[in-house]
Design a protein around this motif. Sequence first.
Motif, short mmCIF file in Angstrom:
data_model
loop_
_atom_site.label_atom_id
_atom_site.label_comp_id
_atom_site.label_asym_id
_atom_site.label_seq_id
_atom_site.Cartn_x
_atom_site.Cartn_y
_atom_site.Cartn_z
N PRO A 193 0.80 -1.23 0.00
CA PRO A 193 0.00 0.00 0.00
C PRO A 193 0.84 1.28 0.00
O PRO A 193 0.47 2.27 -0.64
N MET A 194 1.97 1.25 0.70
CA MET A 194 2.81 2.44 0.76
C MET A 194 3.44 2.74 -0.60
O MET A 194 3.45 3.89 -1.07
N GLY A 217 5.73 12.11 -1.50
CA GLY A 217 6.50 10.89 -1.70
C GLY A 217 7.81 10.89 -0.95
O GLY A 217 8.22 9.87 -0.38
N GLU A 218 8.49 12.03 -0.94
CA GLU A 218 9.74 12.15 -0.19
C GLU A 218 9.51 12.00 1.31
O GLU A 218 10.31 11.37 2.02
N ILE A 219 8.39 12.54 1.79
CA ILE A 219 8.07 12.41 3.22
C ILE A 219 7.83 10.96 3.59
O ILE A 219 8.30 10.46 4.63
N ILE A 220 7.09 10.23 2.74
CA ILE A 220 6.83 8.82 3.00
C ILE A 220 8.13 8.03 3.00
O ILE A 220 8.35 7.15 3.85
N LYS A 221 9.01 8.32 2.06
CA LYS A 221 10.30 7.63 2.00
C LYS A 221 11.10 7.88 3.28
O LYS A 221 11.65 6.94 3.88
N LYS A 222 11.18 9.13 3.73
CA LYS A 222 11.92 9.44 4.95
C LYS A 222 11.29 8.76 6.16
O LYS A 222 11.99 8.27 7.06
N GLU A 333 10.40 14.36 -12.08
CA GLU A 333 9.75 14.15 -10.78
C GLU A 333 9.15 12.75 -10.70
O GLU A 333 9.20 12.11 -9.64
N LEU A 334 8.58 12.29 -11.81
CA LEU A 334 8.01 10.94 -11.82
C LEU A 334 9.09 9.89 -11.59
O LEU A 334 8.93 8.98 -10.76
N PHE A 335 10.19 10.01 -12.30
CA PHE A 335 11.28 9.05 -12.14
C PHE A 335 11.91 9.14 -10.76
O PHE A 335 12.35 8.13 -10.19
N LYS A 336 11.95 10.32 -10.20
CA LYS A 336 12.48 10.50 -8.85
C LYS A 336 11.61 9.79 -7.82
O LYS A 336 12.12 9.16 -6.88
N SER A 337 10.30 9.89 -8.00
CA SER A 337 9.39 9.21 -7.08
C SER A 337 9.52 7.70 -7.19
O SER A 337 9.50 6.97 -6.19
N CYS A 338 9.67 7.20 -8.42
CA CYS A 338 9.89 5.76 -8.62
C CYS A 338 11.21 5.33 -8.00
O CYS A 338 11.32 4.22 -7.44
N GLU A 339 12.19 6.20 -8.07
CA GLU A 339 13.47 5.91 -7.41
C GLU A 339 13.29 5.82 -5.90
O GLU A 339 13.91 4.98 -5.25
N SER A 340 12.42 6.66 -5.35
CA SER A 340 12.12 6.58 -3.91
C SER A 340 11.44 5.27 -3.55
O SER A 340 11.72 4.67 -2.50
#
Length: 368
Positions: A193-194, A217-222, A333-340
């Motif tokens: 889900p995350m 997305g960055e907040i969730i990753k952190k 930004e899309l690829f960065k989120s996928c990287e996260s």
Amino acid sequence: MQRIVSIAAALLLWFAIGVSAFAEVGSDGFDYGREQLEGAVPETAAELLEEGGITPENGGALAWSFTDVLVFIWDMIKERALKPLKLLVSLCGVVLLCALANSIADNGGGLKGVFSAVGVLAGAGIVVTAVWEVLNETLTMLSAAANFILIFIPIFAAVTAVLGHAMSATAVHTASLAATQLFSQLAVNFLAPMCGAVMGLSVTGAIHPQLNLAKLGEIIKKFVVWGLTLIMTVFMSILSAQTIVAASSDNTLIRAAKFMVSSGVPIVGGTISDAVSSVQGSLELLKGSIGTYGIIAAAAIILPTLITVGCYKLAMMCARSAGEIFGLKELSELFKSCESVMAIILAVQVCFLLLNTFAVIILLVAGK
């Protein structure tokens, strides 16, 4: 004093009989559950162990040199990097087409926005497929690794307990099984889900840049990274403290019993103590081989998927760099989120491997 000596002698004799019986049956390979242990290893990992000549009893890891390990990992990287390389080529193609379309479209016109949205949707379709494929492979791998750990840890703890380190074995057994269950539940109930939430936010934010959803997305990753760090810190701190205290208590009891029997039992006391020490030393070799086998088997289960996720993360990083070079902010930004997302999956895998490896190592050292 005679009563104390009698009790100590009885305990040490019981310990000697248990160790001798364990070692005697161990020659047949069925005493500690070898069939169950090897049967818990998935087929792919079992093939890797068989190629390396590693079994629970032969200490096959001693035959591996540092160069052999590097060659093995490099061969696996070459095998696992094919799909991420194809993904990178596809994403770079989308980036080039979007850059070409933006150069053709009129500046400030509505056509440029259409081209941007179409490019984002095309890129999202490619990366979402890759992310869910990696996620499914990770969940399958974690389930297989957890099943192996649930069989390996009780067997390894039983061998340690037979050697007289019952309190240390109990501490590691309880903590390892709890950590394995915790990670299994987290992976099943929260990881998918995350990752889905991060992907959904990233696609929406790429289509509507004014929403700026990439920050979520960055907040969730952190949040995930900090949570895993906290779990690792608590687990290692508690396990280290418990094992150190338990090992000291076990060692004290064993030395006291040997001393009482050696000095208090007439004639045969020293012989009994020496015989137990000899058998105990032989069983220590078996314990080291089983522990090493468990570490290598867990690595063989997790490492292929770990390398795959790392290659995908590297591919996303390269695609993001290509998007930034051509000034495609939405795709970047899309690829960065996928990287996260790949970083989250990678962190879960690494933590699972380190937790169980640390538990085995600390139990190997605790009895020394």
